[in-house]
Design a protein around this motif. Sequence first.
Motif, PDB file in Angstrom:
ATOM      1  N   TYR A 138       0.862  -1.184   0.000  1.00 16.37           N
ATOM      2  CA  TYR A 138       0.000   0.000   0.000  1.00 16.37           C
ATOM      3  C   TYR A 138       0.900   1.236   0.000  1.00 16.37           C
ATOM      4  O   TYR A 138       1.484   1.594   1.019  1.00 16.37           O
ATOM      5  CB  TYR A 138      -0.912   0.001   1.228  1.00 16.37           C
ATOM      6  CG  TYR A 138      -2.076   0.961   1.124  1.00 16.37           C
ATOM      7  CD1 TYR A 138      -3.316   0.522   0.693  1.00 16.37           C
ATOM      8  CD2 TYR A 138      -1.929   2.304   1.440  1.00 16.37           C
ATOM      9  CE1 TYR A 138      -4.395   1.394   0.583  1.00 16.37           C
ATOM     10  CE2 TYR A 138      -2.989   3.186   1.334  1.00 16.37           C
ATOM     11  CZ  TYR A 138      -4.226   2.727   0.902  1.00 16.37           C
ATOM     12  OH  TYR A 138      -5.283   3.600   0.792  1.00 16.37           O
ATOM     13  N   ALA A 183      -3.270  -1.333  -4.729  1.00 16.28           N
ATOM     14  CA  ALA A 183      -3.803  -1.767  -3.435  1.00 16.28           C
ATOM     15  C   ALA A 183      -4.856  -0.796  -2.904  1.00 16.28           C
ATOM     16  O   ALA A 183      -5.678  -1.170  -2.060  1.00 16.28           O
ATOM     17  CB  ALA A 183      -2.666  -1.911  -2.428  1.00 16.28           C
ATOM     18  N   ARG A 184      -4.853   0.459  -3.380  1.00 14.92           N
ATOM     19  CA  ARG A 184      -5.820   1.458  -2.922  1.00 14.92           C
ATOM     20  C   ARG A 184      -7.254   1.060  -3.264  1.00 14.92           C
ATOM     21  O   ARG A 184      -8.211   1.569  -2.677  1.00 14.92           O
ATOM     22  CB  ARG A 184      -5.492   2.834  -3.508  1.00 14.92           C
ATOM     23  CG  ARG A 184      -5.777   2.932  -5.005  1.00 14.92           C
ATOM     24  CD  ARG A 184      -5.053   4.095  -5.674  1.00 14.92           C
ATOM     25  NE  ARG A 184      -5.644   5.373  -5.397  1.00 14.92           N
ATOM     26  CZ  ARG A 184      -6.695   5.879  -6.037  1.00 14.92           C
ATOM     27  NH1 ARG A 184      -7.302   5.170  -6.962  1.00 14.92           N
ATOM     28  NH2 ARG A 184      -7.152   7.073  -5.736  1.00 14.92           N
TER      29      ARG A 184
END
Length: 686
Positions: A138, A183-184
Motif C-alpha cells: 500500500y 492496493a488502494r
Amino acid sequence: MTSSPGEFDDAGVRQRRTFELEENKTQEALTTFTDLKSCLYAFKDLGNSKSHDYIECDCYEDRHDGVNRACGEDSDCINRLTLIECVNDLCGSCGHDCQNQRFQRRQYAEISIFRTEKKGYGVRADREIAANEFIYEYTGEVITEDQFRDRMADYDRQKLKHFYFMMLQAGEFIDATMKGSLARFCNHSCNPNAYVNKWDVAGKLRMGIFAHRDIAKGEEITFDYNVDRYGATAQPCYCDEPNCIGFLGGKTQTDAASLLPQNYADALGVVPAVEKKWIKLMKANGEKIVKSEVNNVNVEFVRSLELSPCERLDEVSKVMSVLLQADDILIIKRLTERILLTSDQNLHYQIIKLHGYRCFSKLLATFCDEPNFQLEILQYLDCLPKTTKNGILLSQIDKKVEELRSQPELQQVCDTLLEKWSTYETYKRISKKDVSENISKTKTDLRRIRLPPGWELIHENGKPVYYNAQQQTKLHQPPNGVSKTFSGGRAPSRNATPEVPANGFNGKKKRVFDTEEYEKKKKQRMEYQQKEIERLKSEETRQLKLKLELEDRKKTELERIIAEANEQKEQEKLEKRKREEEEQQKKQRRMQQSKGEYMMHKWNKFFASIVPNMVRHYEKDLGKEHIKECSRDIAKILSSKEVKKDSKRGPPEEMSKEKRVKVREFTKAYMEKFSERYSRRKVPQT
C-alpha cells in the motif's frame, strides 16, 4: 456485484463469490491516479522505524538452481518472524536476494481491477493465493498529522466519495488519494480475507496487504477499514457479510467493530469475543466507545485487559514484532507485561532469539521514569536462561544496566545481572566457508538443521560446534536425540577412534609414540602460535594507529566544515535580520502613511461641515460653483495643517469658540484674496 450472504454448499459452508467473468478494468483504473512504485515522503525523516540500527538475521545462504532459498516462509529467520526484511550487503550470512525481500523486489500476487455493483472499483485475485501470502504494498504520499487533517477537510470540500488514508505510525499517514498503488482499490469487508501488516524495510516502515486465509481465483480481496483506513465520515457498508456492522469509517464503533489494530490485538492475545463482551458492558453502562484519532486504539479497553502469558512460539513472534516497531507507550507497556508473565523456558529462548535483549534495552530506556517497572524488567532478565554473550554485546544492554546502577533501588539487581553476564562466553558466528566445509566433511548441511530450544551453532577452533550454554554442553554432532550431558562440555564423535589403553595396546596392535618428535612438534606449534599472536598484535596496533590518524584528519576536516557552516549561518542570520528590519521599516511607513490619510479624511469631513456656512454670503458675487470649490480648498488646507501638527490626533466632537474664530478669520482672508483675483479676471482688457 457484491457477495450474496445466502449461498452455501452441501456441507453448509458458505461459498465465496468469484468475479472471473467480470471485465478487466486495470488499465482504466490506472488513469484515475498516479501509480507509485514506492512511497513519497513529505519530509525525509517520515516513515523511519524505531529500530535505529539494522538488525541481522542468523540464516545461511542456500542456493539451488541459481536461487537463494534462505529466509523462506517455513524458515526460522528471526527477521521474517519479527516483520523485518533482510537487505543485501547489510544482512550477513543469508546472502543476496534471499526469500525475505518481498517488498524490495515487489513480489506481488497476480491481481486485477474490476467494477463492482455499489463500491466502485475492486481488486480480485487472478490466481489462488495462500494464507499469509504477500499480496501488494500500500503506497502513497507519507504526510504528517497536520497535513492529514488539512487534506481530510480539503477532500471533504471537494465532495470526494472515496478516501485512501492509512495510518503508518503515530502522527504519520499514507495518503493514496492522488498517488498510490493498485492496493488502494481494495474494498472494505466486515469479514475480510486479507489484512494489513507493517514491515521494517531498510529502516523505513512499509504497509503490505497479506492473505488472511486461502483466497480463491477470481475472489475479491478485502480488508477491514475500521482498523486500517481513515475517512472523513461514516459511510454505508456494502460487504453483505452476515456480521456486517452497516457502515465504515467514523470515530464511534458499533458492536462488531474492532477496538484496536489487528497486529496489536494479535500481540495482546485479544480475540473478537473479548472485544464484544467489553463493548456490551460499556453500552450497558451507557458509556460511549470511542477510538483514539492518533493511533486507532481504544485506550480504556487496552487498560482493562487481563493479560495472559505467551503459550506458543508464534505468540512470542507477534509480541516481539510489535515491540520492535511500536511507539505507543500504553501498548508497549501492556505487551511488556505479557512477556513478564511468560515463564516457559523454551519460550524464553525464543524471546532472546527474536532480538530480545535489544527490546529489553529499549524498554529500560522507554520507562526511565518508572523505576518499579524497570526493576520488574531487570528481575525478569535475571530469570532468562544462559546463552552466548553475543546478543548482550550487540544490543549494548550491559551498558544500559551499568547506567542504572546509580539508582539505589536498582543497584543490587544490576550488580547481580552484570556479574552473571560476565560469565557468559562470546563466540564467532559460523561463516559460509564453515558451512561448505562441514557439508563436504560430514555430509551435514547446517542450514537444514533446526536446533532444539537452548542450542546454538558456534565457531570454535575453526569448526562448527553445537553449544548449550545453560547445560554447559558442546557437541560436534547435531543434538537431536542427545539426552546425556558429557563432562568437560564435549561429546565423543560418532567416528572417533577407540581410546588406547595405558599399556600402548588396543587389543590387536601396539601403538608407539616418539616422545622427542612429539615435543619438537609441540614446541614448533607453540612458537608459531606465539609469532602469530605477536603478528596480530602488531597488525592491530598498526590498524589502530591508522584509524586514529584517519579520525584526526576527519575531525580536522569536520571542524573546518563546521566553522564554515557556522560562519555562513551567522552571515545568513545577519542578512535575514537586515531584511526583516527593512521590511519592518517599510511596514511602519505604510502604516503611518495610511494613518495620516485616515486622519486627513476625518479632519476634512469635520471642516467640510463648518466652512460652507462661512462662505455662503459670497455666493451672490462669485457664483455657486466657485463657492463649492473654495469650501473644498479651505477644508483641505485646514485639515493638512491639523494633521501636520499631530498625525495621531483626530478632530473633536465640537469646535471651540476660539478655534471657530481662527477658522473664520482664515476663511475670510482666503475669500478676500480669491474675490480680488476673480474681480481682476472679470475686468475686460482695453
